[in-house]
Design an enzyme around this catalytic site. Structure first.
Site, PDB file in Angstrom:
ATOM      1  N   GLU A  62      -2.100  -9.111   3.039  1.00  0.00           N
ATOM      2  CA  GLU A  62      -2.476  -9.656   4.343  1.00  0.00           C
ATOM      3  C   GLU A  62      -3.985  -9.717   4.532  1.00  0.00           C
ATOM      4  O   GLU A  62      -4.476 -10.373   5.463  1.00  0.00           O
ATOM      5  CB  GLU A  62      -1.829  -8.845   5.470  1.00  0.00           C
ATOM      6  N   HIS A 118      -3.636  -5.034  -0.384  1.00  0.00           N
ATOM      7  CA  HIS A 118      -3.143  -5.578   0.882  1.00  0.00           C
ATOM      8  C   HIS A 118      -3.107  -7.104   0.816  1.00  0.00           C
ATOM      9  O   HIS A 118      -4.145  -7.751   0.964  1.00  0.00           O
ATOM     10  CB  HIS A 118      -4.045  -5.134   2.037  1.00  0.00           C
ATOM     11  N   CYS A 141       0.840  -1.196   0.000  1.00  0.00           N
ATOM     12  CA  CYS A 141       0.000   0.000   0.000  1.00  0.00           C
ATOM     13  C   CYS A 141       0.881   1.253   0.000  1.00  0.00           C
ATOM     14  O   CYS A 141       1.633   1.464  -0.941  1.00  0.00           O
ATOM     15  CB  CYS A 141      -0.996  -0.044   1.153  1.00  0.00           C
TER      16      CYS A 141
END
Length: 217
Positions: A199, A197, A89
């Protein structure tokens, strides 16, 4: 055992990133030690480094500069030692020459280009761009190995108002569509960045993180 350091400079989903990398390593049976650290020496000594980032470009750059020796450590790790680096990001955006959010702020200068506002061609689309989108590869890259791409591919999670516009098109690894193409991944040599993202991107994200842990540069 390889050492993975997630940089702590007061920005980013540190807990989520830490858990996602640990899960990717565990499921792929990769022997790693994952640490969240604000220690510049730990960054230089790592085998792989992840730089997360959430918020405004200028605030993230200021936060990074406020950690003693961190910018120098990142440059030594990625540019001099040429070890595997992943920006996430705003951590990806910081790789650019400059950010143009609320004025002009110098980036790390690793990818020649500017971080500019998203301008969807469809005025009905809102900014920030938030939600799940598929990816279109601009070129092959090891971090995309085994990930189904294109309109019927896996989805990645985005939340951002700005993206990195690279001056060299070969530095763009993947794009997504949001009223026109938006930079989703950039990279060259040993460095790569994702606007989305990993994650938070479930199957796609875990596979990308696994690929990062296995990446030989």
């Amino acid at each position: 055992m390889q050492r993975v350091v997630i940089v702590d400079y007061g920005s980013g989903n540190l807990h989520s990133a830490h858990k996602a990398v640990e899960r990717a390593a565990r499921e792929a049976e990769i022997n790693v030690d994952v640490a969240v650290s604000s220690d510049a020496k730990a960054v230089v000594a790592a085998d792989r480094v992840i730089l997360p980032g959430v918020g405004a470009f200028a605030d993230c750059k200021s936060g990074l500069a406020a950690v003693p020796g961190m910018i120098e450590a990142l440059n030594e790790f990625a540019m001099e030692r040429a070890k595997p680096f992943l920006g996430i990001c705003v951590g990806m955006q910081l790789m650019a020459t400059r950010g143009l959010e609320f004025g002009e702020t110098a980036g790390l200068g690793w990818i020649d280009g500017d971080v500019t506002t998203i301008e969807p061609q469809d005025t009905a689309l809102k900014v920030p761009h938030m939600g799940w989108n598929t990816l279109s590869a601009s070129r092959d890259h090891a971090l995309l190995d085994g990930i189904k791409l294109g309109p019927e591919g896996r989805h990645a999670y985005f939340v951002h108002s700005f993206h990195l516009v690279a001056n060299d098109s070969s530095h763009i690894i993947a794009t997504t569509d949001y009223g026109g193409p938006i930079t989703a991944m950039v990279g060259r040599d040993n460095i790569v960045g994702t606007q989305f993202h990993p994650e938070k991107s479930q199957i796609l994200g875990l596979r990308l993180l696994t690929n990062f842990l296995n990446w030989k540069v």
